[in-house]
Write a protein that holds these residues in place. Structure first.
Motif, PDB file in Angstrom:
ATOM      1  N   LEU A  15       0.751  -1.271   0.021  1.00  0.00           N
ATOM      2  CA  LEU A  15       0.048  -0.114   0.057  1.00  0.00           C
ATOM      3  C   LEU A  15       0.976   1.242   0.042  1.00  0.00           C
ATOM      4  O   LEU A  15       0.527   2.409  -0.753  1.00  0.00           O
ATOM      5  CB  LEU A  15      -0.940  -0.061   1.253  1.00  0.00           C
ATOM      6  N   ALA A  16       1.972   1.128   0.737  1.00  0.00           N
ATOM      7  CA  ALA A  16       2.786   2.353   0.701  1.00  0.00           C
ATOM      8  C   ALA A  16       3.370   2.642  -0.629  1.00  0.00           C
ATOM      9  O   ALA A  16       3.390   3.839  -1.023  1.00  0.00           O
ATOM     10  CB  ALA A  16       3.859   2.057   1.712  1.00  0.00           C
ATOM     11  N   ALA A  17       3.899   1.562  -1.237  1.00  0.00           N
ATOM     12  CA  ALA A  17       4.490   1.764  -2.547  1.00  0.00           C
ATOM     13  C   ALA A  17       3.556   2.608  -3.642  1.00  0.00           C
ATOM     14  O   ALA A  17       3.850   3.463  -4.317  1.00  0.00           O
ATOM     15  CB  ALA A  17       5.035   0.359  -3.015  1.00  0.00           C
ATOM     16  N   ILE A  18       2.209   1.981  -3.655  1.00  0.00           N
ATOM     17  CA  ILE A  18       1.306   2.522  -4.484  1.00  0.00           C
ATOM     18  C   ILE A  18       1.123   4.062  -4.182  1.00  0.00           C
ATOM     19  O   ILE A  18       1.094   4.735  -5.137  1.00  0.00           O
ATOM     20  CB  ILE A  18       0.041   1.647  -4.461  1.00  0.00           C
ATOM     21  N   GLY A  19       1.010   4.260  -3.033  1.00  0.00           N
ATOM     22  CA  GLY A  19       0.702   5.610  -2.537  1.00  0.00           C
ATOM     23  C   GLY A  19       1.803   6.478  -3.039  1.00  0.00           C
ATOM     24  O   GLY A  19       1.569   7.939  -3.606  1.00  0.00           O
ATOM     25  N   ILE A  20       3.118   6.230  -2.575  1.00  0.00           N
ATOM     26  CA  ILE A  20       4.246   7.034  -3.010  1.00  0.00           C
ATOM     27  C   ILE A  20       4.510   7.073  -4.473  1.00  0.00           C
ATOM     28  O   ILE A  20       4.746   8.066  -5.050  1.00  0.00           O
ATOM     29  CB  ILE A  20       5.694   6.089  -2.515  1.00  0.00           C
ATOM     30  N   VAL A  21       4.295   5.793  -5.297  1.00  0.00           N
ATOM     31  CA  VAL A  21       4.503   6.015  -6.580  1.00  0.00           C
ATOM     32  C   VAL A  21       3.248   7.034  -7.276  1.00  0.00           C
ATOM     33  O   VAL A  21       3.670   7.765  -8.169  1.00  0.00           O
ATOM     34  CB  VAL A  21       4.389   4.882  -7.383  1.00  0.00           C
ATOM     35  N   ALA A  22       2.189   7.054  -6.733  1.00  0.00           N
ATOM     36  CA  ALA A  22       1.085   7.912  -7.451  1.00  0.00           C
ATOM     37  C   ALA A  22       1.408   9.252  -7.186  1.00  0.00           C
ATOM     38  O   ALA A  22       1.124  10.154  -8.088  1.00  0.00           O
ATOM     39  CB  ALA A  22      -0.417   7.485  -6.718  1.00  0.00           C
ATOM     40  N   VAL A  23       2.050   9.458  -6.248  1.00  0.00           N
ATOM     41  CA  VAL A  23       2.459  11.185  -5.719  1.00  0.00           C
ATOM     42  C   VAL A  23       3.551  11.521  -6.830  1.00  0.00           C
ATOM     43  O   VAL A  23       3.540  12.382  -7.448  1.00  0.00           O
ATOM     44  CB  VAL A  23       2.854  11.135  -4.198  1.00  0.00           C
ATOM     45  N   ILE A  24       4.612  10.413  -7.015  1.00  0.00           N
ATOM     46  CA  ILE A  24       5.596  10.802  -7.850  1.00  0.00           C
ATOM     47  C   ILE A  24       5.196  10.984  -9.240  1.00  0.00           C
ATOM     48  O   ILE A  24       5.496  11.925 -10.050  1.00  0.00           O
ATOM     49  CB  ILE A  24       6.700   9.593  -7.751  1.00  0.00           C
ATOM     50  N   TYR A  25       4.225  10.054  -9.871  1.00  0.00           N
ATOM     51  CA  TYR A  25       3.773  10.042 -11.142  1.00  0.00           C
ATOM     52  C   TYR A  25       2.966  11.446 -11.580  1.00  0.00           C
ATOM     53  O   TYR A  25       3.078  12.150 -12.325  1.00  0.00           O
ATOM     54  CB  TYR A  25       2.943   8.969 -11.468  1.00  0.00           C
ATOM     55  N   THR A  26       2.062  11.792 -10.560  1.00  0.00           N
ATOM     56  CA  THR A  26       1.594  13.080 -10.453  1.00  0.00           C
ATOM     57  C   THR A  26       2.293  14.483 -10.600  1.00  0.00           C
ATOM     58  O   THR A  26       1.974  15.106 -11.372  1.00  0.00           O
ATOM     59  CB  THR A  26       0.660  13.144  -9.483  1.00  0.00           C
ATOM     60  N   GLY A  27       3.297  14.298  -9.892  1.00  0.00           N
ATOM     61  CA  GLY A  27       4.286  15.341  -9.621  1.00  0.00           C
ATOM     62  C   GLY A  27       4.986  15.447 -10.982  1.00  0.00           C
ATOM     63  O   GLY A  27       5.331  16.704 -11.425  1.00  0.00           O
ATOM     64  N   VAL A  28       5.390  14.314 -11.682  1.00  0.00           N
ATOM     65  CA  VAL A  28       6.197  14.368 -12.723  1.00  0.00           C
ATOM     66  C   VAL A  28       5.252  15.248 -14.019  1.00  0.00           C
ATOM     67  O   VAL A  28       5.705  15.660 -14.906  1.00  0.00           O
ATOM     68  CB  VAL A  28       6.649  12.961 -13.283  1.00  0.00           C
TER      69      VAL A  28
END
Length: 439
Positions: A224-237
């Motif tokens: 769950l942490a990985a999905i959340g972290i990556v969602a933030v990174i993708y959106t930021g990019v």
């Protein structure tokens, strides 16, 4: 208490998160981000967020099942335990095929950024094929990434992307989001279809559950942490790409945006991060695919000669993986490979959600003293996970869906093929390699 909750060795929570984030933050961000903006425009932000929410439903299903079965195998193990041998085989074979297809996309991304890093203009397929040969050779000889190295690589590439995101936040303006729905709501859905590829790496945590200490607790948390972290990174990019106001968007837009925001040095740093990132992700896929075939051979769901060991590695499986990947690198294109990967992955995820649904319905059969991750909202979460898989499949081209199924279903031939007399000897070797007892 189960073995997964008492294990003192193995990978810790932070390392497990790093493996998952590292597997997701690769070509999915360096190559796919620009392609999604090209399709959806500024609403690509919505595509990433909505797809992250849909994937989270399936992530919760994986988390619940992983806490009950804290062993290696991931979706294959869950489907086999909950649904039976044939659905288990389909889930495992689909996982193997999806990792192979995804490797082709990742290696093409490696080729694209190798050109940008070196300032050359070779066909990216040359670099991709060279990397494929190298990774196959290294894995056949038993060389794979170590936990500490993976953490270092993940921290480095996330730091590079965070720098890009922060710069984008300084330069972004409201006009960069206008018109927001440049391609209409259809663009958002098309973007979601592509974006799904970027999230599928979360499965790596469940796949290596037997190597994670306190896995009944750490596997769900890491997933769950990985999905959340990556969602933030993708959106930021995506925000960073929009802030750069590029004339057009495509597979090298992250590099182009870095050049606008940081200059040539920043672009070179991004290219270097992308090269290491894609190479690491492709290697993780090769390792994951070979691990699945060993698990399936040990459980007598594949002929053991398919996973014959050389240097403690399933050499035949790695060679087949390399051949399939080579064909896709040579003849496929980025859009085709992404769509085909999604079909095969969605088959496994749908079966996992059905397995989680059954688990919740039969939760009373779980021993009361067992520590495990209880699904919030009961059967609603796995039901939403299954519906989201069907929805994502429905957004794909019918020909791609049929082709994906045509790749998966013939694999059932392996399920019914009788093993050779030497198969049991290979199975014992695989058992020793996996740390299992042959019954």
């Amino acid at each position: 208490m189960d073995e997964g909750t008492t294990r003192s060795g193995g990978l810790g929570l932070f390392t497990a998160i790093a493996f998952a984030v590292g597997n997701m933050v690769g070509a999915g961000v360096f190559v796919l981000s620009g392609l999604v903006v090209d399709v959806a425009g500024p609403s690509a932000v919505v595509s990433y967020i909505l797809c992250g929410i849909l994937v989270m439903f399936s992530g919760l299903s994986y988390a619940a099942l992983a806490s009950i079965y804290p062993e290696d195998g991931g979706g294959y193990l869950f489907a086999r335990r909950m649904l039976g041998p044939v659905p288990g085989f389909i889930a495992g074979w689909a996982m193997y095929i999806s990792l192979t297809i995804a490797s082709a996309f990742i290696l093409l991304g490696f080729g694209i950024y190798a050109n940008l890093l070196l300032g050359t203009s070779f066909d990216p397929r040359y670099f991709a094929l060279a990397a494929l040969v190298l990774l196959s050779f290294l894995n056949i000889h038993g060389l794979s990434e170590a936990g500490k190295l993976e953490v270092a690589l993940v921290v480095s590439k996330v730091a590079i992307l965070l720098g890009l995101i922060i710069a984008g936040l300084f330069y972004i303006s409201a006009s960069d989001f206008t018109p927001f729905f440049a391609s209409g709501t259809g663009g958002v859905i098309d973007g979601m279809t592509m974006v799904f590829f970027a999230y599928i790496g979360f499965q790596v945590v469940a796949l290596m559950g037997g190597e994670i200490k306190e896995s009944s607790r750490n596997v769900p948390l890491a997933t769950l942490a990985a999905i959340g972290i990556v969602a933030v990174i993708y959106t930021g990019v995506i925000v960073a790409l929009l802030s750069a106001n590029l004339p057009s968007y495509g597979e090298k837009s992250v590099f182009d945006a870095a050049a606008v925001l940081f200059g040539s040095l920043g672009a070179t740093l991004v290219a270097l991060g992308a090269v290491f990132s894609t190479l690491s992700s492709a290697n993780a896929n090769v390792i994951g695919a070979s691990r699945i075939t060993m698990e399936m051979a040990f459980e007598k769901q594949l002929p053991c000669r398919f996973s014959r060991l050389l240097h403690e590695q399933p050499v035949n499986s790695i060679i087949l993986d390399a051949v399939l990947c080579c064909v896709l690198v040579i003849y496929g294109n980025l859009y085709f490979i992404v769509s085909l990967t999604n079909v095969t992955t969605l088959v496994t995820m749908a079966l996992v959600n059905i397995s989680a649904f059954i688990l919740v319905r039969k939760e009373h059969l779980v021993p009361p003293e067992k520590t495990y991750f209880r699904m919030p909202l009961g059967v609603l979460i796995p039901a939403l996970g299954f519906v989201s898989c069907i929805f994502m499949l429905a957004t794909l081209n019918l020909l791609i869906i049929l082709l994906g199924l045509a790749i998966i279903l013939p694999g059932l031939v392996f399920y019914f093929v009788e093993d050779t007399p030497g198969g049991e000897r290979i199975r014992r070797e695989i058992g020793r390699r996996l740390g299992r007892k042959v019954k």
